[in-house]
Design an enzyme around this catalytic site. Structure first.
Site, PDB file in Angstrom:
ATOM      1  N   ARG A 178      10.501   1.974 -25.669  1.00  0.00           N
ATOM      2  CA  ARG A 178       9.237   2.050 -26.404  1.00  0.00           C
ATOM      3  C   ARG A 178       8.627   3.427 -26.257  1.00  0.00           C
ATOM      4  NH1 ARG A 178       4.642   1.148 -24.041  1.00  0.00           N
ATOM      5  NH2 ARG A 178       5.411  -0.522 -22.698  1.00  0.00           N
ATOM      6  N   TYR A 197      -2.467   4.742 -52.511  1.00  0.00           N
ATOM      7  CA  TYR A 197      -1.500   3.654 -52.374  1.00  0.00           C
ATOM      8  C   TYR A 197      -2.210   2.368 -51.962  1.00  0.00           C
ATOM      9  CZ  TYR A 197       2.062   0.833 -50.009  1.00  0.00           C
ATOM     10  OH  TYR A 197       2.846  -0.197 -49.577  1.00  0.00           O
ATOM     11  N   ASP A 250      -0.111  12.585 -47.066  1.00  0.00           N
ATOM     12  CA  ASP A 250       1.036  11.708 -47.246  1.00  0.00           C
ATOM     13  C   ASP A 250       2.013  12.454 -48.150  1.00  0.00           C
ATOM     14  OD1 ASP A 250       2.903   9.804 -48.091  1.00  0.00           O
ATOM     15  OD2 ASP A 250       1.461   8.162 -47.954  1.00  0.00           O
ATOM     16  N   LYS A 286      11.598   5.744 -47.883  1.00  0.00           N
ATOM     17  CA  LYS A 286      11.834   6.275 -49.221  1.00  0.00           C
ATOM     18  C   LYS A 286      12.878   7.412 -49.182  1.00  0.00           C
ATOM     19  CE  LYS A 286       8.445   3.458 -50.396  1.00  0.00           C
ATOM     20  NZ  LYS A 286       7.752   3.050 -49.185  1.00  0.00           N
TER      21      LYS A 286
END
Length: 398
Positions: free
Chosen positions: A45, A97, A169, A194
């Site tokens: 982690r 978005y 972004d 993406k």
């Protein structure tokens, strides 16, 4: 050295075995030599060798100090918002978005974070919206879904004047086409699902920090919250990065051809693609994205109805009807009923987002074949069809 060469040459060779491909360290924990003494890793982690290799590659691509990989793009956005405190204000792009809007409005507003939306392509509107409480200016450029282009350097200057951070972004452009940190941004986020991954086979996100101080804060949040990217998905993103420059070049070439074709069709009232000279942000896009304008196109039908958009989207053969973008297969998305259902209709329309807007993700197919597919679907609009069911409440976003 050109950027594509620099990226390929930065992929590390495994020091232990000489493996050319980055190994997948599929482990949760690491044996320590004595309490607190280890080989740089103690628990996955906190850090994992495969994820660390990806993070170093992403930092280099975006010219940042450091990068951090998350379990999704939304987890990456959430980590940035956790830098804020009650009473702080975000000035955000209005053409935002849907998933980011949902997180802003339905999670962080409840915690006393104020959000003001404006057209970030207009610096005067941003200047008017910024106050002494503004701690973050949130930007998508190109935006999702109408591909607004905003002046990153100009917005950075406005944000820094009041001590705020600018976060960009950069999902739609990718670091191949645009490096916001070099233009003054403090933070960059990606849905690595993406273009970075590029194969529609993973969910991932990333945050890149311009400075060591911001990097330490994001790293603390990543470890404390635990929304980390696993080793196998980290490996998949690394694999995707090897062909990033080649894929982006093809996406851009085909998208420009498709956008120019769409401009010729009488069924279409508006085409949004920053590579078109008719686009309001074309001049700024040429400065910020000198090597291309991306693989995303949006367009609006003259018959500005959900019914017309649905008929067109379901008449396509090569464009698959699906959320997401940036993969090898071309996709079509009716944003109002798929990716942006969290945003009220009146809010969408006020931001210039029409009911019939369709978003295309141009894949790696031949542009002529994609154009032929769009042509036959547009031709079919003259044929009456039964109206689809009414839009359902919010669906899964991507």
């Amino acid at each position: 050295m050109q950027a594509s060469t620099r990226l390929i040459q930065s992929f590390p060779v495994d020091e232990l075995t000489g493996a050319l491909a980055v190994p997948i360290y599929q482990t949760c924990t690491f044996v320590q030599e004595s309490p607190g003494v280890n080989k740089g890793f103690d628990y996955s982690r906190t850090a994992n060798p495969t994820r660390s290799a990806l993070e170093q590659l992403l930092a280099g691509l975006e010219h940042g100090h450091s990068a951090y990989a998350f379990a999704s793009g939304m987890a990456a956005i959430d980590a940035v918002l956790k830098l804020l405190s009650t009473g702080d204000q975000i000035v955000a792009i209005d053409d935002i978005y849907g998933g980011a809007f949902r997180l802003f409005e339905h999670v962080y507003r409840r915690f006393g974070i104020d959000i003001v939306y404006c057209d970030t392509a207009d610096l005067a509107q941003v200047q008017a919206a910024i106050t002494e409480r503004t701690k973050l200016v949130w930007l998508e450029t190109p935006s999702n879904p109408t591909l607004k282009i905003s002046d990153i350097a100009g917005l950075a200057e406005l944000a820094h004047a009041v001590g705020a951070w600018l976060c960009v972004d950069n999902t739609f452009a990718s670091p191949v086409l645009q490096q916001p940190i070099l233009l003054g941004a403090d933070l960059v986020v990606h849905s690595a699902t993406k273009y970075l991954g590029g194969h529609s086979d993973l969910i991932a996100g990333a945050v890149v920090a311009a400075t060591e101080e911001l990097g330490k804060q994001i790293q603390f949040i990543q470890n404390a919250s635990g929304a980390i990217l696993g080793p196998f998905d980290s490996f998949l993103v690394i694999r995707g990065l090897e062909t990033l420059h080649l894929r982006i070049a093809q996406h851009c070439r085909a998208a420009l051809q498709v956008a120019k074709f769409l401009q010729t069709r009488p069924e279409i009232s508006a085409v949004y693609y920053p590579g078109l000279e008719s686009h309001s942000g074309h001049a700024i896009a040429k400065k910020q994205q000198p090597d291309g304008f991306g693989g995303i196109i949006a367009f609006v039908l003259n018959d500005d109805t959900v019914e017309a958009a649905t008929q067109l989207a379901t008449s396509l053969n090569y464009f698959k009807l699906a959320v997401s973008l940036g993969g090898g297969k071309s996709l079509v998305c009716h944003s109002a009923s798929m990716t942006h259902t969290a945003i009220p209709a009146e809010t969408r329309r006020a931001a210039g987002f029409a009911d019939s807007l369709l978003r295309l993700s141009i894949g790696l197919e031949a542009a002529d074949d994609l154009i032929a597919d769009l042509a036959q679907a547009l031709d079919s609009l003259a044929v009456p069809v039964a109206a689809p069911a009414a839009l359902e409440p919010e669906s899964v976003l991507a």
